[in-house]
Design an enzyme around this catalytic site. Structure first.
Site, short mmCIF file in Angstrom:
data_model
loop_
_atom_site.label_atom_id
_atom_site.label_comp_id
_atom_site.label_asym_id
_atom_site.label_seq_id
_atom_site.Cartn_x
_atom_site.Cartn_y
_atom_site.Cartn_z
N LYS A 278 7.10 48.10 -53.53
CA LYS A 278 8.36 47.45 -53.84
C LYS A 278 9.46 47.94 -52.90
CE LYS A 278 7.62 46.99 -58.87
NZ LYS A 278 7.66 45.52 -58.96
N ARG A 352 -1.14 43.30 -65.50
CA ARG A 352 -2.21 42.44 -66.03
C ARG A 352 -3.57 43.11 -65.87
NH1 ARG A 352 -0.35 37.66 -62.20
NH2 ARG A 352 1.58 38.82 -62.58
N1 BES Z 1 6.68 45.71 -63.59
C1 BES Z 1 6.77 44.57 -62.78
C2 BES Z 1 7.59 43.44 -63.40
C3 BES Z 1 9.05 43.74 -63.63
C4 BES Z 1 9.99 43.45 -62.66
C5 BES Z 1 9.49 44.27 -64.82
C6 BES Z 1 11.33 43.71 -62.86
C7 BES Z 1 10.83 44.54 -65.04
C8 BES Z 1 11.75 44.26 -64.05
C9 BES Z 1 5.37 44.03 -62.49
O1 BES Z 1 4.36 44.98 -62.40
C10 BES Z 1 5.41 43.32 -61.18
O2 BES Z 1 5.63 43.97 -60.19
N2 BES Z 1 5.20 42.00 -61.20
C11 BES Z 1 5.20 41.21 -60.02
C12 BES Z 1 3.99 40.31 -60.08
C13 BES Z 1 3.66 39.62 -58.79
C14 BES Z 1 3.26 40.63 -57.73
C15 BES Z 1 2.52 38.64 -59.03
C16 BES Z 1 6.50 40.41 -59.99
O3 BES Z 1 6.97 40.01 -61.05
O4 BES Z 1 7.04 40.22 -58.93
MN MN Z 2 4.16 45.78 -60.46
#
Ligand code: BES
Ligand code: MN
Ligand code: ZN
Length: 497
Positions: A278, A352
């Site tokens: 990230k 997931r």
């Molecule tokens: N933990 C994050 C989602 C999240 C983002 C929660 C901001 C709270 C605040 C999750 O693990 C994630 O990174 N999801 C990705 C999925 C994508 C890579 C398919 C997302 O939402 O960008």
């Molecule tokens: Mn994530």
């Protein structure tokens, strides 16, 4: 803060601060507020007549009785309009009043039950809302900071005039104190820094709950998970420094005659994104990526205190998601515990993955219903808005209805979204049974249909990414971890079937 109850007239209370209430546009107060007004020789009516007190939601007026009664100060909190009055108005009024009492350095506070008199609400639920909201509104997390000792309210006494209502008052207080304790545990776990709230810490918390309430506990490590072929959970854990823990906490484990409900919480104690790392701005927010696990552990605590007559199983797959030489990588193919294979598109779609093995494990308990909670997608925040609502998906209309009812009762909002076939197609893979990401569009739906591949029972998925953490204080919701989901789950379980 210690909660007490007392039958009597609030104007005779020996508390230093007393709290009464007022509906919007009332000219002459009645009920307990009327009695206090009378004892004050019409001082409340005078404030209303002067236009200084209107009864609008959350407004707090203060009167100093100067010997007319024992209390040093009287707070009159606005309940808002009578025709929109509900339990949430009770919570907002109670939060506003108790925070005002704290700001004025009250230590012994007495309050009437908001909404049970002129408001016409059921006494027990009105009491529950009044107390739960007061306890949650005063919550602070300050474990890691040297602080000036600030004023703390020592006792809140609920005063009810009608002796016939006292049993309902006692019951409402019990439920409120237990539910607030679970919610506060959930807030604490989210607020703890990620070097403290490790998978081991979540396991220790589960151990504490198990110990206090006689629950059964399993804490599985890497070896345990490998034996059970939990390839998806282990893939995320591969790069983790802190040891992963697969936690299973079971209330009434030996009561075969009871219905079984399984709760599964995403327990990513810190989400860097892994190799699909990230951006560094605001990455610290990802300490809240165990918000689902926190809600499940919080609810389990309340389940224990109230000794809810159900077989409730809490499952928390806990690990951090780190980049490392051992970390899983994009293009890896991973096999989950039900034998299905997953092509990794992004290591940042790790929630997931760990939930997949958690949901497969849930089937061992022959559940009547399984509910998972997860801070799963940024897409859910885009869809629902921050601090507005969580997204709900379910393969079972009855379960969905029950969750919606719990959502309405607690004001922990859910909105139902579809598990359409079109979303499933976006995660078709050329090389595996599915991909762990479906591209930019409809990301909340694609994540939900991914999870569905690991369920064969009545199931609901709550994406709480927009709700688990907030950057502002609002009513009884405090800045930081919100504990979202704990109250909802408790309400759902208490109402089962
Ligand atoms: N933990 C994050 C989602 C999240 C983002 C929660 C901001 C709270 C605040 C999750 O693990 C994630 O990174 N999801 C990705 C999925 C994508 C890579 C398919 C997302 O939402 O960008
Ligand atoms: Mn994530
Ligand atoms: Zn995550």
């Amino acid at each position: 803060m210690n909660i007490q109850t007392k039958q009597g007239n609030i104007q005779n209370s020996n508390a230093d601060t007393i709290i009464v209430n007022l509906f919007d546009d009332v000219i002459t107060p009645s009920g307990a507020t009327g009695a206090v007004d009378h004892a004050l020789d019409g001082a409340i009516s005078d404030l209303i007549a002067a236009g200084d007190l209107t009864g609008k939601m959350g407004e707090v007026g203060v009167i100093y009785p100067r010997g007319a009664m024992a209390a040093k100060r009287v707070l009159i909190v606005g309940l808002g309009k009578r025709d929109t009055f509900d339990l949430e108005a009770v919570r907002q009024a109670s939060a506003a009043a108790i925070k005002h009492a704290r700001a004025l350095n009250g230590t012994q506070v007495a309050s009437i039950v908001h909404g049970a008199g002129v408001g016409g609400l059921d006494v027990e639920t009105a009491v529950q809302a009044t107390i739960e909201s007061a306890l949650l509104a005063l919550y602070t997390y300050d474990a890691d900071k040297k602080k000036e000792p600030s004023n703390a309210i020592e006792t809140l006494t609920l005063v009810e005039m009608d002796a016939d209502k006292m049993t309902a008052v006692e019951n409402g207080v019990k439920t409120a104190v237990a539910t607030a304790a679970g919610t506060i545990l959930a807030r604490d776990l989210v607020n703890m820094p990620p070097n403290i709230a490790t998978p081991q810490k979540l396991a220790d918390t589960a151990k504490q709950i198990a110990h206090e309430h006689g629950m059964k506990l399993i804490v599985g490590g890497r070896k345990w998970a490998k034996k059970r072929k939990m390839g998806a959970f282990l893939a995320v854990a591969q790069g983790a420094g802190f040891k992963p823990k697969f936690i299973v906490l079971e209330h009434n484990a030996d009561r075969d005659e009871l219905d079984t409900i399984v709760l599964v919480g995403k327990g990513i104690t810190f989400d860097t994104g892994g190799i699909s790392i990230k951006p560094s701005a605001n990455m610290g927010l990802m300490k809240s990526d165990m918000g689902g696990a926190a809600a499940v552990l919080g609810a389990m605590k309340t389940v224990g205190i109230l000794d809810i007559p159900l077989h409730v199983v809490g499952i928390v797959p806990a690990t951090e998601n780190m980049p490392d030489a051992d970390a899983y990588r994009p293009a890896d193919i991973i096999k989950a515990s039900n034998g299905k294979t997953i092509e990794i598109i992004s290591t940042d779609a790790e929630g997931r993955m760990v939930l997949a093995d958690g949901l497969v494990y849930a089937a061992n308990y022959k559940p009547k219903a399984v509910i998972d909670l997860a801070t799963l997608t940024g897409a859910s925040i885009i869809a629902m808005g921050l601090d507005v609502s969580a997204s709900m998906f379910s393969n079972d209309a009855e379960l969905r209805g029950k969750l919606m009812a719990a959502s309405d009762a607690t004001r922990e909002r859910l909105w139902h979204l579809p598990l359409w076939e079109e979303y499933r197609r976006t995660i078709d893979s050329d090389v595996a049974d599915m991909k762990n990401g479906g591209g930019r569009y409809g990301g909340v739906g694609t994540s939900a249909v991914f999870l569905q591949e690991f369920t064969d029972y009545a199931w609901a998925h709550l994406d709480i990414a927009s709700m688990a953490f907030t950057d502002k204080n609002k009513g009884y919701i405090t800045k930081g971890g919100t504990g979202f989901g704990a109250r909802l789950l408790v309400q759902f379980l208490r109402s089962w079937p």
